[in-house]
Design an enzyme around this catalytic site. Sequence first.
Site, PDB file in Angstrom:
ATOM      1  N   SER A 263       0.841  -1.202   0.000  1.00  0.00           N
ATOM      2  CA  SER A 263       0.000   0.000   0.000  1.00  0.00           C
ATOM      3  C   SER A 263       0.871   1.245   0.000  1.00  0.00           C
ATOM      4  O   SER A 263       2.072   1.173   0.260  1.00  0.00           O
ATOM      5  CB  SER A 263      -0.908   0.008   1.229  1.00  0.00           C
ATOM      6  OG  SER A 263      -0.186   0.524   2.337  1.00  0.00           O
ATOM      7  N   LYS A 264       0.240   2.386  -0.250  1.00  0.00           N
ATOM      8  CA  LYS A 264       1.034   3.617  -0.331  1.00  0.00           C
ATOM      9  C   LYS A 264       1.663   3.981   1.016  1.00  0.00           C
ATOM     10  O   LYS A 264       2.666   4.662   1.084  1.00  0.00           O
ATOM     11  CB  LYS A 264       0.213   4.770  -0.902  1.00  0.00           C
ATOM     12  CG  LYS A 264      -0.920   5.256  -0.039  1.00  0.00           C
ATOM     13  CD  LYS A 264      -1.553   6.475  -0.704  1.00  0.00           C
ATOM     14  CE  LYS A 264      -2.633   7.064   0.185  1.00  0.00           C
ATOM     15  NZ  LYS A 264      -3.319   8.185  -0.420  1.00  0.00           N
ATOM     16  N   ARG A 265       1.060   3.482   2.084  1.00  0.00           N
ATOM     17  CA  ARG A 265       1.615   3.750   3.421  1.00  0.00           C
ATOM     18  C   ARG A 265       2.875   2.921   3.693  1.00  0.00           C
ATOM     19  O   ARG A 265       3.626   3.197   4.625  1.00  0.00           O
ATOM     20  CB  ARG A 265       0.596   3.419   4.512  1.00  0.00           C
ATOM     21  CG  ARG A 265      -0.674   4.181   4.381  1.00  0.00           C
ATOM     22  CD  ARG A 265      -0.660   5.439   5.253  1.00  0.00           C
ATOM     23  NE  ARG A 265      -1.633   6.386   4.738  1.00  0.00           N
ATOM     24  CZ  ARG A 265      -1.384   7.650   4.431  1.00  0.00           C
ATOM     25  NH1 ARG A 265      -0.196   8.150   4.599  1.00  0.00           N
ATOM     26  NH2 ARG A 265      -2.322   8.430   3.957  1.00  0.00           N
TER      27      ARG A 265
END
Length: 515
Positions: A263-265
């Site tokens: 994920s982007k996190r």
Amino acid sequence: MSTPRVRFAPSPTGPLHIGGLRTALYNYLYARKLGGTFILRIEDTDQKRYVEGAEQYIREALTWSGMAPDEGPEAGGDYGPYRQSERSELYAKYTQQLVDAGKAYYAFDTPEALDAARSAAEADGKVFRYDSSTRGGLDNSLEMSADALNARLATDEARVVRLFVQADEQVVFSDVVRGTVRMSTNELDDKVLMKADGLPTYHLANVVDDYEMKITHVIRGEEWLPSTAHHVLLYDAFGFRQNMPAFAHLPLILKPVGKGKLSKRDGAKFGMPVFPMEWDDQASGETFSGFRESGFLPDAVINFLAFLGWNPGTEQEMFNLEELVVAFDLDKIGKSGARFDFDKAKWFNQQYISQLSDDAFADMVAPSVQEAGFDVSREKLLALAPLMRERLNTANELPTTGAYLFTSPNAFDDKQAEKRLKKADLDQLAHVGAILEGVSSWDAEQAGTQLKSWANEHEVKLGILLPLYRIALTGGMSGPDVFELGEVLGKEETIQRWETALAHFRSLQSNLSAA
Ligand code: GLU
């Protein structure tokens, strides 16, 4: 057979995730391999999620990676416009066609009414779905007289158009990666095709455009596999089944730990970029790091991405874009998720950096060297290329891992120095400066030979002299060949560093004997 027409169809809802770049890459490779056409289509029909600057970012990421589209908003082409927001009339026309044929219908249910239906289903332990089991009790045009319907359509009452999904049917299609996929229509809802704002949903616009743009292969992420059943139903409803593209759904990209979708996190969490380029998020004020700004070469990123889901079936790992075009094929794409291994990305980058010409190396390191505040000539950067090319994981690390290339060390590895100082005769080593001074033509070879032959003659152990010489020049034990380094530093600077270190060595040694 005609050549393939493939499309990369991102939604400009934020920066292009690295998984999106992989999708673009596989489309690009497939098109190039077969002399086909690589199309960029911007799927911007979701106004709520539209993000300013995202389309620009997508185009820049493609340019940076060397994948210029043959057709697209900028490149143009015979099937444009290539932004869905500019194709509204087309979607309206196709929607009307489905409504007229009884394959789609109007629904007037308010969000509150749908919420109530959802809660009622939940109270019964069921999940609400707008489908054959519920549509009869909802507010839609299915049982309405033409007059009643027209009267409602004449008002500004909000409505959507939904696909009529027949119960008890099987949707069967074949996927290049997954083989035959079957789904029962009893699992599928009557998807909204046209929203209350008059814009199409992803499903409708995607199918209409793939048909209109004569797309032959849909190559996209696995997350779109469930939607494909609806798309197949749409092709049937339009009577386009004969022209339906082939589907290839790419495996998920997994977190570095191997479990869960990347994920982007995860970028911040694992200290690595998950976007091709840096992105300043206006909404949250966060900055997401990018491969480009982290000092990665596009070739390395491409090579790394190619292997997230595909492999050539041989031991070869290094493939630049042209080599990938030759080796790539859809039948070598795997089904299982591919782990995003950042160490592997760094390994690829290191390999590509080591292959750079002196000029390209100088171009690559110049910005970070300058940013670190070092005023270094082009000539010196060129001279550093042979020494440092194989020692960097990223373009940016030269001024940090190799600060000694630009400035004398401000600290020494005392532990390593002391190991040698226990047995070193520093009065004897005090001659080193003069020996270096006496090297008439200052190059690595001369300096090395003369220093070593002096050491041999005076029975100075090289195992003591050379590590101390390295520590004097670099501060520590790592770095390139120490005589080549001396050559680049120049005679004066080398001698100066040696003398400074010698004074430090003396105090270290006296502390040692005092202890
Ligand atoms: N607009 C979709 C996306 O953002 C495209 C999916 C597809 O390729 O059909 O990924």
